[in-house]
Design an enzyme around this catalytic site. Structure first.
Site, mmCIF file in Angstrom:
data_model
loop_
_atom_site.group_PDB
_atom_site.id
_atom_site.type_symbol
_atom_site.label_atom_id
_atom_site.label_comp_id
_atom_site.label_asym_id
_atom_site.label_seq_id
_atom_site.Cartn_x
_atom_site.Cartn_y
_atom_site.Cartn_z
ATOM 1 N N HIS A 112 -47.950 -40.659 -62.912
ATOM 2 C CA HIS A 112 -46.791 -39.780 -62.702
ATOM 3 C C HIS A 112 -45.791 -40.463 -61.765
ATOM 4 O O HIS A 112 -44.599 -40.523 -62.054
ATOM 5 C CB HIS A 112 -47.240 -38.438 -62.124
ATOM 6 C CG HIS A 112 -46.117 -37.604 -61.572
ATOM 7 N ND1 HIS A 112 -45.197 -36.980 -62.369
ATOM 8 C CD2 HIS A 112 -45.745 -37.324 -60.291
ATOM 9 C CE1 HIS A 112 -44.320 -36.342 -61.613
ATOM 10 N NE2 HIS A 112 -44.624 -36.536 -60.343
ATOM 11 N N ASP B 207 -16.527 -54.676 -71.289
ATOM 12 C CA ASP B 207 -17.972 -54.513 -71.460
ATOM 13 C C ASP B 207 -18.638 -55.008 -70.182
ATOM 14 O O ASP B 207 -17.951 -55.343 -69.213
ATOM 15 C CB ASP B 207 -18.471 -55.312 -72.679
ATOM 16 C CG ASP B 207 -19.763 -54.714 -73.249
ATOM 17 O OD1 ASP B 207 -20.700 -54.458 -72.466
ATOM 18 O OD2 ASP B 207 -19.819 -54.471 -74.466
ATOM 19 N N TRP C 170 -49.371 -44.512 -56.732
ATOM 20 C CA TRP C 170 -48.331 -45.431 -57.223
ATOM 21 C C TRP C 170 -48.120 -46.604 -56.294
ATOM 22 O O TRP C 170 -47.528 -47.599 -56.654
ATOM 23 C CB TRP C 170 -47.009 -44.674 -57.452
ATOM 24 C CG TRP C 170 -46.181 -44.481 -56.214
ATOM 25 C CD1 TRP C 170 -46.387 -43.561 -55.231
ATOM 26 C CD2 TRP C 170 -45.024 -45.239 -55.816
ATOM 27 N NE1 TRP C 170 -45.434 -43.685 -54.252
ATOM 28 C CE2 TRP C 170 -44.571 -44.709 -54.583
ATOM 29 C CE3 TRP C 170 -44.310 -46.301 -56.378
ATOM 30 C CZ2 TRP C 170 -43.470 -45.203 -53.903
ATOM 31 C CZ3 TRP C 170 -43.200 -46.797 -55.687
ATOM 32 C CH2 TRP C 170 -42.797 -46.249 -54.466
ATOM 33 N N SER D 191 -36.625 -56.302 -65.629
ATOM 34 C CA SER D 191 -35.549 -55.546 -66.252
ATOM 35 C C SER D 191 -34.546 -55.086 -65.212
ATOM 36 O O SER D 191 -33.330 -55.245 -65.393
ATOM 37 C CB SER D 191 -36.142 -54.353 -66.998
ATOM 38 O OG SER D 191 -35.165 -53.384 -67.218
ATOM 39 N N SER D 192 -35.027 -54.539 -64.078
ATOM 40 C CA SER D 192 -34.052 -54.049 -63.089
ATOM 41 C C SER D 192 -33.286 -55.183 -62.453
ATOM 42 O O SER D 192 -32.113 -55.027 -62.120
ATOM 43 C CB SER D 192 -34.666 -53.193 -61.977
ATOM 44 O OG SER D 192 -35.962 -52.877 -62.199
ATOM 45 N N HIS E 130 -39.435 -49.074 -49.095
ATOM 46 C CA HIS E 130 -38.431 -48.250 -48.454
ATOM 47 C C HIS E 130 -37.036 -48.456 -49.036
ATOM 48 O O HIS E 130 -36.374 -47.481 -49.389
ATOM 49 C CB HIS E 130 -38.423 -48.321 -46.929
ATOM 50 C CG HIS E 130 -37.662 -47.146 -46.408
ATOM 51 N ND1 HIS E 130 -38.209 -45.882 -46.375
ATOM 52 C CD2 HIS E 130 -36.376 -46.997 -46.072
ATOM 53 C CE1 HIS E 130 -37.285 -45.022 -46.010
ATOM 54 N NE2 HIS E 130 -36.157 -45.665 -45.822
ATOM 55 N N GLU F 51 -36.495 -49.182 -51.951
ATOM 56 C CA GLU F 51 -36.598 -48.533 -53.267
ATOM 57 C C GLU F 51 -36.142 -47.071 -53.205
ATOM 58 O O GLU F 51 -35.505 -46.569 -54.118
ATOM 59 C CB GLU F 51 -38.054 -48.613 -53.760
ATOM 60 C CG GLU F 51 -38.363 -47.789 -54.994
ATOM 61 C CD GLU F 51 -37.687 -48.312 -56.253
ATOM 62 O OE1 GLU F 51 -37.266 -49.482 -56.254
ATOM 63 O OE2 GLU F 51 -37.585 -47.547 -57.219
ATOM 64 N N TYR G 64 -33.849 -45.925 -51.446
ATOM 65 C CA TYR G 64 -32.395 -45.901 -51.490
ATOM 66 C C TYR G 64 -31.847 -46.435 -52.797
ATOM 67 O O TYR G 64 -30.739 -46.083 -53.203
ATOM 68 C CB TYR G 64 -31.821 -46.636 -50.264
ATOM 69 C CG TYR G 64 -32.170 -45.856 -49.028
ATOM 70 C CD1 TYR G 64 -31.488 -44.676 -48.751
ATOM 71 C CD2 TYR G 64 -33.227 -46.214 -48.216
ATOM 72 C CE1 TYR G 64 -31.847 -43.900 -47.668
ATOM 73 C CE2 TYR G 64 -33.583 -45.432 -47.127
ATOM 74 C CZ TYR G 64 -32.892 -44.282 -46.857
ATOM 75 O OH TYR G 64 -33.249 -43.507 -45.803
ATOM 76 N N SER H 71 -20.405 -38.166 -55.499
ATOM 77 C CA SER H 71 -19.091 -38.443 -54.902
ATOM 78 C C SER H 71 -17.988 -38.479 -55.948
ATOM 79 O O SER H 71 -16.810 -38.415 -55.603
ATOM 80 C CB SER H 71 -19.109 -39.791 -54.166
ATOM 81 O OG SER H 71 -20.104 -39.767 -53.173
ATOM 82 N N HIS I 61 -42.568 -47.242 -41.156
ATOM 83 C CA HIS I 61 -42.726 -45.815 -40.846
ATOM 84 C C HIS I 61 -43.589 -45.126 -41.912
ATOM 85 O O HIS I 61 -43.933 -43.968 -41.759
ATOM 86 C CB HIS I 61 -41.376 -45.112 -40.651
ATOM 87 C CG HIS I 61 -40.528 -44.999 -41.872
ATOM 88 N ND1 HIS I 61 -39.166 -44.915 -41.825
ATOM 89 C CD2 HIS I 61 -40.840 -44.945 -43.176
ATOM 90 C CE1 HIS I 61 -38.677 -44.826 -43.040
ATOM 91 N NE2 HIS I 61 -39.683 -44.836 -43.876
ATOM 92 N N HIS I 62 -43.919 -45.861 -42.980
ATOM 93 C CA HIS I 62 -44.891 -45.324 -43.944
ATOM 94 C C HIS I 62 -46.318 -45.645 -43.504
ATOM 95 O O HIS I 62 -47.268 -45.336 -44.221
ATOM 96 C CB HIS I 62 -44.662 -45.937 -45.329
ATOM 97 C CG HIS I 62 -43.309 -45.619 -45.906
ATOM 98 N ND1 HIS I 62 -43.105 -44.544 -46.739
ATOM 99 C CD2 HIS I 62 -42.108 -46.215 -45.759
ATOM 100 C CE1 HIS I 62 -41.818 -44.509 -47.089
ATOM 101 N NE2 HIS I 62 -41.188 -45.502 -46.509
ATOM 102 N N THR J 166 -26.430 -41.192 -42.953
ATOM 103 C CA THR J 166 -26.698 -40.160 -43.950
ATOM 104 C C THR J 166 -25.956 -38.883 -43.584
ATOM 105 O O THR J 166 -25.378 -38.209 -44.445
ATOM 106 C CB THR J 166 -28.215 -39.885 -44.045
ATOM 107 O OG1 THR J 166 -28.889 -41.138 -44.134
ATOM 108 C CG2 THR J 166 -28.548 -39.061 -45.267
ATOM 109 N N LYS K 84 -22.346 -39.050 -44.554
ATOM 110 C CA LYS K 84 -22.096 -38.777 -45.975
ATOM 111 C C LYS K 84 -22.062 -37.270 -46.236
ATOM 112 O O LYS K 84 -21.164 -36.771 -46.919
ATOM 113 C CB LYS K 84 -23.165 -39.446 -46.845
ATOM 114 C CG LYS K 84 -23.148 -40.957 -46.732
ATOM 115 C CD LYS K 84 -23.982 -41.608 -47.808
ATOM 116 C CE LYS K 84 -23.311 -41.516 -49.143
ATOM 117 N NZ LYS K 84 -22.424 -42.639 -49.421
ATOM 118 N N ARG L 72 -52.837 -35.051 -49.612
ATOM 119 C CA ARG L 72 -52.336 -35.250 -50.965
ATOM 120 C C ARG L 72 -53.398 -35.966 -51.796
ATOM 121 O O ARG L 72 -54.382 -36.458 -51.262
ATOM 122 C CB ARG L 72 -51.028 -36.053 -50.929
ATOM 123 C CG ARG L 72 -51.193 -37.448 -50.382
ATOM 124 C CD ARG L 72 -49.866 -38.082 -50.034
ATOM 125 N NE ARG L 72 -49.154 -38.523 -51.230
ATOM 126 C CZ ARG L 72 -48.245 -39.507 -51.226
ATOM 127 N NH1 ARG L 72 -47.942 -40.130 -50.105
ATOM 128 N NH2 ARG L 72 -47.627 -39.852 -52.326
#
Ligand SMILES: [Cu+2]
Lengths: 530, 375
Positions: free
Chosen positions: A82, A111, A147, A174-175, A258, A260, A262, A273, A307-308, A333, A336, A455
């Site tokens: 998931h 293009d 994950w 790909s990315s 981390h 990722e 963002y 926006s 921090h993870h 943040t 924004k 979890r």
């Protein structure tokens, strides 16, 4: 802003292309940014449904205490897939789809810069998604490791784990290709007069995101390759018995992980926006400060990874440094959020579906930001880490943040893509049902986490029963609601009131100067921006 | 279930009235802390939630004001401002000061949490797939060691029996500590990463294989505190709880005496020669608490990660190879090393596997053979 509209008879060839394959081969061989954008969006929706079904398996098992439907091994595989499918298969490709469709239209380019690589970067995705799903059918199933793929657990798993590692490799390639394309397009193919600081904010957010992707995807590839070597080639990167360290993996992973977060959130900021000023009929407040805030968030995202990992046992100086650095992210943040609210203030607001989803995003993403601030405090995070509080926190950011923004973007640009207006009533219903069921599902998970429910467990103590049942009911409601979204989109493609070139009176930008639906080729002669 | 409706009105009230009410019912907040550090964590969480709540209300009051007043349908005309240096600077700088004010108390708590010096008692908690092992290393009770398994019956988990009050949060041998004493917990693991988590004690520490980490707590009241493994560790991650009994000094001393007596009674004579029947009987117990989770009580395993022992080439092959596997594990697979078991236990369990599940080698492995293989 004069432009020469391309040939409206899409699909009937063009003076430069003598053979235009039709049917399935058209999609396999296409190098057109609009075709590729559509394929990205459809692929991402298909993956969203697959990942969503897995979420529902999880929530069904957690409906009541006790083991009812699935075995713990399979449950772990569901949580793992998931996560991987939603992050790499659904959300990231969705925003690459928006980038493909919109960036050339927004900057007045004909293009993407590397049209053939664009085709290739899309067509890597289906095999990667297939590998992820196929891993379930390997002996022993997929890897039930989360994950994050932490070793040594991930070195214990069967061959399904190797499928996942290869899938991550392919998705990463790909990315990276997609991002190189976006950077090159934005830096080189802007219409005359379109300076960087005149670009729509969506282009800015993607430019910044693309740099993040190019910086961190190779790090992830390196981390999973080290797992692969530990599994098969006798290395001991993460095995203490051979001189390695399991926690090293976590450092490398979160150095990717981390940013990722963002990579997912920043393009969502970009979409919102575009939408909020359009439906406030007022220019975006603080455009320049939005650009600077987004860049600061991107830069800060590289220095907060641990921090993870507050509970892995790092020295107290490390814990304090990562706490202070993490708290700093609240500042850009906050800027924004304040800018968006200031854009709304004294506007002339109307509430079509894109605006509703953007307001939903603003409200709930901010809530997710606040729970993030709670978690940034090391002492509190030690209590809440790996509990449902964290699950609630990141679903507020990922679902109410990125996904709501994507829904808003689809409704906003659907008239441009299809030439028809979507069914506004049903789209609003889609919003309200999503909003309600989302909160029913995830708000109560804060309480579960506070009470101490870990979890990734398939069964839980009776004291957690009520909130889990509420959450499961919400999840099924949220899942079913998304079928309504599919219906609205298909209905809009099939027909509906004709959309004007600029269906939203407050919208700004070059994309609204071409007819709806956007012709197959646009801006072959660049427009001039004053 | 009649209870399901109950939290909804409460939830609505909590949402409407903010954090003040949310704290009133413990279900909406952290478990009641049993340590001074836990009190601080509890306070920090409430304080941060309140600060966030105030900012949230202020910001979204503006949003909802605009949503309701500046509507096109009410004839609102859009203003055209899109910049204001002063407010931009203000809303960048003011949050900096708010964050600084918050960072100060958190820093103090973090420093307290990480100060594991001068403990009264040091206990090592070892994570195994899927149970905890405890060794009292220093202080009163030194030398005590035992393994702590989930004690909830399988029938309750599979819905064949009524679930008990402490369903999934109960163990056969709880960790016992005295009240008011600083307890240092060293964590490590034998196989994969686990995490030792007891919410009411405000303790969560990863247990990393091959490394020792530490944490500490000083419970300021007696009672039973329950927690769970918090780091995904495979199949039975949800089924390896932690149960801590905090006793008064006298009761703790009595418990220590009792444990020492038990251990003396259980200590095996290393030179005794065991017969096949004795070994099989002992081995069955060792198997049930160490091996059955993966290889299954039937010995059929759960391939491919957990191979069957019934008819296994290793189990029916030369005994030396099996002794080697038990002692050192199989790196790169789920098979962990079991050298922490005693010679008698290993000899018994190896004998058992070679003479159960249809395996019939008739061999009795003696503890002395394990002792020899350890060198
Ligand atoms: Cu564990």
């Amino acid at each position: 802003m004069a432009s020469i509209p391309g040939h409206a008879d899409a699909g009937h060839g063009h003076e430069h292309e003598h053979h235009h394959p039709t049917g399935f081969m058209r999609w396999v061989t296409t190098t057109n940014h609009k075709d590729i954008g559509s394929m990205y969006l459809w692929f991402s929706f298909a993956m969203f449904l697959v990942g969503g079904v897995m979420a529902l398996v999880i929530r069904a098992e957690l409906f009541k205490p006790g083991l009812q439907f699935v075995e713990p091994e399979f449950f772990n595989q569901m949580t793992t897939l998931h996560g991987l499918i939603m992050v790499f298969g659904a959300i990231m490709p969705a925003f690459v789809g928006f980038a493909n469709w919109q960036i050339p239209l927004m900057i007045g380019a004909s293009d993407m810069a590397f049209a053939r690589m664009n085709n290739w970067s899309f067509w890597l995705l289906p095999p990667a998604g297939t590998l992820l799903v196929l891993s379930l059918f390997m002996p022993g199933g997929s890897g039930g490791v989360g994950w994050t793929l932490y070793p040594p657990l991930s070195t214990q798993m069967g061959i399904g784990m190797d499928f996942m590692i290869f899938a991550v490799h392919i998705l990463g390639m790909s990315s990276i290709m997609g991002s190189i394309n976006i950077v090159t397009t934005i830096l080189n193919m802007r219409a005359p007069g379109m300076t960087l600081m005149k670009m729509p904010l969506f282009c800015w957010t993607w430019l910044i995101t693309a740099y993040l992707v190019i910086a961190v995807m190779p790090v992830l590839a390196g981390a999973v390759t080290m797992i692969l070597c530990d599994r098969h080639f006798g290395t001991s990167f993460f095995n203490a018995a051979g001189g390695g360290d399991p926690v090293l993996y976590q450092h490398v992973f979160w150095f990717f992980g981390h940013p990722e977060v963002y990579i997912i959130a920043i393009p969502a900021f970009g979409v919102v926006s575009q939408i909020i000023p359009a439906f406030s009929r007022k220019p975006l407040f603080g455009y320049a400060s939005m650009v600077y805030a987004t860049s600061s968030i991107a830069i800060l995202s590289f220095i907060v990874w641990a921090h993870h990992m507050y509970t892995t046992g790092m020295p107290v100086a490390g814990q304090l440094y990562f706490m202070y650095a993490t708290m700093l992210i609240a500042i850009p943040t906050g800027v924004k959020v304040f800018n968006w609210v200031a854009t709304l203030y004294r506007g002339s607001l109307s509430f079509e579906a894109p605006m509703l989803f953007s307001l939903g995003f603003l409200f709930l993403f901010t809530l997710g930001g606040f729970s993030g601030l709670v978690l940034s405090m090391t002492a509190v995070d030690v209590q809440l880490h790996d509990t449902y509080y964290v699950v609630a926190h990141f679903h507020y950011v990922m679902v109410a943040g990125a996904l709501f923004s994507a829904f808003g973007g689809v409704y906003y640009w659907l008239p441009k893509w299809t030439g028809h207006m979507y069914d506004e009533g049903l789209a609003k219903l889609h919003f309200w049902l999503s909003l309600i069921f989302f909160n029913v599902t995830f708000f109560v998970q804060h309480f579960l986490g506070l009470a101490g429910m870990p979890r990734r467990i398939p069964d839980y103590a009776p004291q957690f029963a009520e909130f889990n049942m509420i959450s499961s009911i919400g999840a099924f409601g949220f899942g079913l609601t998304q079928l309504l979204f599919l219906y609205v989109v298909i209905k809009c493609i099939k027909g509906g009131p004709k959309a004007a070139a600029k269906p939203w009176d407050g919208a700004e930008g070059l994309e609204w100067t071409v007819p709806s639906p956007a012709p197959y080729h646009t801006f072959e002669t660049p427009p001039v921006v004053k | 279930m009649a209870q399901t409706g109950k939290p909804l009105p409460l939830l609505a009230a909590a949402l409407a009235l903010g954090p003040g009410v949310a704290q009133a019912a413990y279900k909406f907040n952290m478990q009641e802390p049993a340590t001074a550090l836990g009190e601080q964590v509890y306070f920090l969480h409430n304080m941060m939630t309140a600060v966030c709540g105030v900012i949230f209300v202020a910001v979204f009051a503006v949003m909802f004001y605009s949503v309701f007043v500046h509507r096109k349908s009410l004839g609102a005309k859009a203003a055209n401002f899109h910049e204001n240096m002063l407010v931009e600077v203000l809303w960048t700088v003011v949050p900096v000061f708010i964050l600084l004010a918050i960072a100060w108390p958190v820093t103090k708590t973090v420093l307290g949490m990480r100060d594991t010096s001068n403990p009264d008692i040091t206990i090592k908690a070892t994570g195994y797939q899927w149970k905890w092992g405890y060794d009292y290393l220093k202080g009163e009770g030194e030398g005590i060691h035992f393994v702590s398994n989930l004690s909830t019956p399988q029938d309750q988990i599979h819905g064949k029996a009524e679930k008990g009050e402490h369903y999934l949060l109960e163990v056969d041998n709880p960790l016992v500590v005295p009240v008011g004493k600083k307890i240092r917990i060293l964590t490590t693991a034998a196989d994969v990463i686990h995490a030792w988590f007891v919410p009411a004690l405000a303790v969560k520490q990863d247990a990393v294989p091959g490394f020792i980490r530490d944490t500490h707590f000083r419970a300021d009241k007696e009672g039973v505190f329950r927690g769970q493994c918090a780091e995904l560790c495979g199949k039975d991650h949800g089924f390896m709880p932690i149960e801590v009994h905090v006793l008064s000094a006298e009761k703790y001393a009595a418990w220590v005496g009792e444990q020492k007596k038990k251990m003396a009674a259980l200590a095996d004579d290393p030179n005794k020669t065991w017969n096949l029947g004795e070994l099989k009987k002992r081995g069955e117990q060792v198997y049930a608490s160490n091996c059955a989770a993966c290889h299954q009580p039937t010995g059929k395993g759960n391939p491919p990660a957990f191979p069957a022992l019934a008819g296994s080439k290793v189990v029916l092959g030369p005994k030396q190879a099996q002794i080697e596997t038990e002692l050192n594990g199989r790196p790169g697979t789920a098979m962990a090393a079991f050298k922490h078991l005693s010679d008698v236990e290993l000899a018994a369990v190896i004998t058992y596997t070679r003479n159960a599940f249809g395996n019939a080698t008739g061999e009795a492995i003696q503890p002395s053979e394990i002792k020899a293989a350890r060198k």
